[in-house]
Design an enzyme around this catalytic site. Structure first.
Site, short mmCIF file in Angstrom:
data_model
loop_
_atom_site.label_atom_id
_atom_site.label_comp_id
_atom_site.label_asym_id
_atom_site.label_seq_id
_atom_site.Cartn_x
_atom_site.Cartn_y
_atom_site.Cartn_z
CD GLU A 148 -2.86 -1.46 0.53
OE1 GLU A 148 -2.99 -0.68 -0.43
OE2 GLU A 148 -3.62 -2.43 0.72
CG HIS A 203 -7.36 1.87 -6.12
ND1 HIS A 203 -6.68 1.47 -5.00
CD2 HIS A 203 -8.04 2.99 -5.77
CE1 HIS A 203 -6.93 2.31 -4.01
NE2 HIS A 203 -7.76 3.24 -4.47
CG HIS A 249 -5.89 0.86 1.28
ND1 HIS A 249 -5.92 0.56 -0.06
CD2 HIS A 249 -7.13 1.32 1.57
CE1 HIS A 249 -7.12 0.85 -0.56
NE2 HIS A 249 -7.86 1.31 0.42
CD GLU A 270 -3.17 2.57 -2.92
OE1 GLU A 270 -3.21 1.76 -1.98
OE2 GLU A 270 -3.54 2.26 -4.08
CD GLU A 326 -4.35 -0.86 -6.91
OE1 GLU A 326 -4.37 -0.35 -5.80
OE2 GLU A 326 -4.52 -0.20 -7.95
CD GLU A 378 -7.14 -2.13 -3.63
OE1 GLU A 378 -6.81 -1.73 -4.75
OE2 GLU A 378 -6.42 -2.03 -2.61
#
Lengths: 357, 513
Positions: free
Chosen positions: B97, B228, B130, B127, B191, B225
């Protein structure tokens, strides 16, 4: 359920004891931030048979992943930096959600009670569209500059502070847009494109635009942090946003703009404190490069003051466009310069802007 | 805000970039790609709604953990076998992360598109989120798990453990190269292909083994995610739309896939299959569903009309997947005193499960685990790695042991370059090196760092002792009694060797231009 024997677990630490807390106890901020970035010089160094600094994968040009030359400042342990706000993601996002919620509510109230419809069209077209919207591009430039700056910063604690500040400025830039979109529902005076036109073409904004482009091209993360928060914030953003928009907003019956700017000012105070902490760290007596750092910082402050002041001086005509004036340009500029000088001298530097208050 | 106003606002934030007139930014990162002006962020988030959404998710996750779960002492009720592996998993994912946050900073700088830049900013803060969530979970387990040893040291041991070192070698790929190479490693491969097996399917394993804290954290992570993956798709589609980009794109894609595959599939496979107590599906099944069908069969195939193909070594990876997790776990368990968690032997029930899920497993790995079970008592004075004639060398590129896919069909090769000897675990790693050998000039393996160390000295040096100063953090079982001590480790008289030193080179690396 099994467990390890009591004689080995009784004295076992249940926290990250390898982090040196700034105060007596490890804070949540420190526990979740410090040493997230590998420190190849110290904390993460294997200290086996190999003395050379190790990198699993160098950059394409062969330089290290985190490069000591990414700033002209030198410090043996950037990981000892602590952001005084102690923000980690949860506290930061909660703070910004509260600020955005406050703006959202006041905008809704102003729309419903008719305040937005009653705004002077000249305030909307000349100040909000002609100036504040133009200024949103300056805020956007800072967002862009600080995103790669956080990438390059030489510790997690510095990188995270830059990351949050990057977010601050995009938030502010977007708030201007969102407010104007709402205003369009209440007034015909909104011309959203006026801001970009002014930003690209008006002589009032070209020194600021030059500074914005130089900020985006600047590769020294510490210089960006110090220049932006010790000079650009208290001098230029104070003048362009706090004085020109916020202090004129209430005389022009615009509570929403005042609220937006106040949230940006709260961020600005946080970033100033974070930067003062960095400036102090760079020249702490235990740093063998303190004196060299002091000279570098002095040079930066002089250079940024010169450029930010040129942008501030050019803003004079924008003050003339305010329909009902709450503050005059000369007074505001003098006060912003004095505040900036005060911040600089308090850190032990001289200022080309004159004597502080 | 009304939806039409939201759309209008979002359209306007796309117009923030302008052509510089005063100070052109030459770009601090190499960018061997042309970026088309028109791309899109399919999620259309503004900061305002992003903050509200994330705060809500944070409140739910942290609220649940600090309230119900802690009061009900749920971490203490989870399977200990499962909880042990989190000591290593979480520092590994946390660094991924962190590296991702750095990648997005590069993308903001380099991808000249205001809409994507603002999408990357949301990912950048995600991030940080995370990193904080996963570090918080480590700290939470350090406070609440029955055995905190290992949780409190995981981040500190990042560069002295040979498995966590390999994770660095993979995740540094998120931000060491050009920003698109980083995006391919991070968004397109790690990812899109791997977060579902890690953050979704692995949480099913966690929940089945009584661990509610990990699913609470990981599912909240995974909720970001999707955005992402969309960032990755938008980036990839934009790059692929310019024909001149395609040769470089395919090359970077090939190396990105191999870099992530070599670590993630062996590591996650071992975690998934060997630390379940209450057993369910296998990693092979999860991989087939998420990486094979979903990612390769759907996501990447859709890009074929643009000229993007499956990675060059895709078929090889799909074949290796049957064995790499088992092989990695065998090496991991064989070297248990060097780890910072407890690895208990496989039971008869485990053996049955492995043979059912991986036909042929027993013939390759069964004997090892039978032997392992006989060596758990320190009185025996043996540990598996000590019985190896020579441990495998470590790969210069991925830092994993060169023993894959299985010891009997290992694809190891020893080559020289610029007067230095290197081991490579596979064609993919040798090729990755051959493209840019200069990027490995300061790369050393764990063996090179620590050769000559006596095991006990090494354990002391790395801080792998419990609070009593004599018992090892790592153990080859979960029992309360007969724990191994430093004296037991010293009695093994094991010296760390660098096998590469004595292995003959098979020629020079053929550098690719």
């Amino acid at each position: 359920m099994s467990a390890v024997p009591n004689d080995t677990s009784a004295k076992t630490a249940r926290d990250f004891t390898y982090i040196k807390p700034q105060r007596r106890r490890l804070t949540e901020y420190e526990a979740l931030t410090v040493h997230m970035q590998p420190d190849h010089l110290d904390f993460d160094r294997p200290r086996g048979c190999i003395d050379e600094q190790e990198w699993y994968l160098l950059r394409t040009d062969g330089s290290p992943l985190w490069d000591p030359t990414s700033t002209a400042l030198k410090h043996p342990d950037w990981y000892s930096y602590r952001d005084p706000s102690q923000h980690w993601q949860r506290t930061y996002i909660r703070h910004q959600e509260q600020q955005e919620g406050a703006i959202d509510r006041i905008t809704e109230d102003a729309a419903l009670d008719g305040s937005l419809a009653e705004l002077d069209p000249r305030w909307i077209s000349q100040v909000l569209c002609g100036h504040y919207r133009a200024w949103s591009f300056f805020e956007y430039a800072i967002f862009r500059a600080l995103a790669p700056a956080q990438r390059e910063a030489l510790s997690d604690t510095v990188g995270n502070a830059l990351c949050f500040q990057s977010f601050d400025h995009l938030r502010h830039a977007q708030d201007v847009i969102i407010y104007l979109v709402e205003l369009e529902n209440h007034s015909d005076a909104v011309v959203d494109t006026a801001g970009k036109d002014a930003w690209l073409n008006s002589p009032v904004y070209q020194p600021a635009r030059r500074l914005a482009e130089e900020i985006m091209a600047n590769r020294d993360w510490a210089e960006l942090m110090l220049g932006l928060n010790l000079v650009v914030g208290p001098l230029l953003q104070q003048l362009a946003v706090s004085d020109l928009v916020r202090r004129n907003a209430l005389p022009n019956r615009d509570a929403v703009s005042a609220q937006i700017v106040m949230t940006a000012e709260r961020d600005r105070r946080r970033n100033l404190a974070a930067t003062q902490a960095l400036a102090q760290l760079a020249v702490e007596t235990s740093n063998p490069d303190a004196e060299a750092n002091r000279a570098v910082i002095q040079g930066w402050l002089d250079d940024w003051s010169r450029r930010a002041d040129a942008a501030a001086v050019a803003l004079a005509p924008a003050f003339d466009a305010v329909p009902t004036k709450g503050v005059d340009y000369a007074t505001a500029l003098a006060a912003a310069r004095a505040t900036t000088v005060g911040i600089i001298t308090e850190l032990g530097y001289t200022s080309i802007l004159g004597v502080g208050r | 805000m009304k939806s039409e106003d939201f759309i209008k606002a979002h359209d306007r934030v796309k117009e923030f970039d302008w052509q510089a007139s005063y100070a052109e930014n030459p770009g601090r990162y190499p960018m061997p790609y042309k970026i088309p002006a028109k791309t899109s962020d399919p999620f259309r988030h503004l900061v305002r709604d992003y903050c509200a959404m994330e705060r809500d998710k944070d409140d739910r996750q942290y609220g649940a953990m600090s309230d119900v779960m802690a009061r009900a002492k749920m971490p203490a009720k989870a399977s200990e076998r499962w909880t042990e592996v989190l000591k290593m998993v979480l520092p590994v994912t946390t660094y991924a992360e962190y590296a991702a946050m750095k990648c997005t900073g590069q993308l903001v700088e380099s991808v000249a598109n205001a809409e994507l830049r603002q999408g990357y900013l949301a990912q950048m803060i995600d991030e940080v989120r995370h990193v904080n969530q996963e570090a918080h979970l480590v700290r939470y387990l350090a406070k609440h798990a029955p055995d905190p040893e290992g949780f409190t040291q995981g981040f500190r041991l990042r560069n002295t453990n040979f498995i966590t070192r390999a994770s660095r070698a993979a995740f540094d790929g998120f931000f060491a190269g050009n920003p698109i190479e980083g995006a391919l490693n991070l968004q397109v491969v790690a990812e899109t292909a791997y977060t579902n097996p890690i953050f979704v399917t692995l949480t099913e394993v966690a929940a089945a083994n009584g661990d509610q804290a990990t699913p609470t954290t990981f599912l909240s992570v995974q909720s970001d995610e999707t955005r992402h993956m969309a960032n990755g798709y938008a980036t990839l589609a934009a790059i692929a739309s310019v024909e001149d980009n395609l040769p470089q794109l395919q090359r970077d894609f090939d190396t990105a896939f191999w870099r992530q595959h070599t670590f993630l599939d062996s590591f996650v496979g071992a975690v998934y299959d060997y630390f379940q107590e209450n057993r369910g599906g296998s990693y092979l099944e999860a991989w087939n569903e998420w990486v094979g069908n979903d990612w390769a069969g759907s996501y990447i195939r859709k890009l074929e009309p643009f000229g993007v193909s499956l990675p060059a070594n895709w078929e090889e990876a799909a074949e290796r997947i049957k064995w790499v997790g088992h092989t990695a776990m065998m090496l991991f368990a064989a070297s248990w005193p060097m780890q910072f968690l407890r690895v208990d032997p496989m039971t008869a029930k485990d053996f049955d499960w492995f043979e059912k899920k991986y036909p042929g497993w027993y013939s390759h790995y069964g004997k090892f685990w039978e032997s392992y079970a006989t060596m758990t008592d320190p009185a025996e004075g043996r540990f598996p790695l000590g019985l190896f004639e020579s441990p495998p060398p470590l790969c210069r590129v991925c830092q994993m042991p060169c023993v894959f896919p299985r010891p009997d069909i290992s694809t190891v090769r020893i080559k020289t370059h610029a007067g230095r000897k290197h081991a490579f675990c596979s064609d993919g790693c040798e090729r990755t090196f051959a493209i840019e050998p200069h990027r490995y000039a300061n790369n050393f393996t764990w063996d090179e760092h620590f050769e000559g160390y006596e095991l006990g000295d090494w354990i002391v040096k790395c801080g792998l002792l419990r609070a009593d100063g004599k018992t090892l953090i790592a153990q080859p079982h979960l029992k309360r009694d007969r724990m191994w001590t430093l004296d037991d480790a010293r009695a093994l008289k094991f010296e760390i060797k660098n096998p590469l030193r004595d292995l003959p080179a098979q020629g020079e690396v053929l550098v690719l231009q």
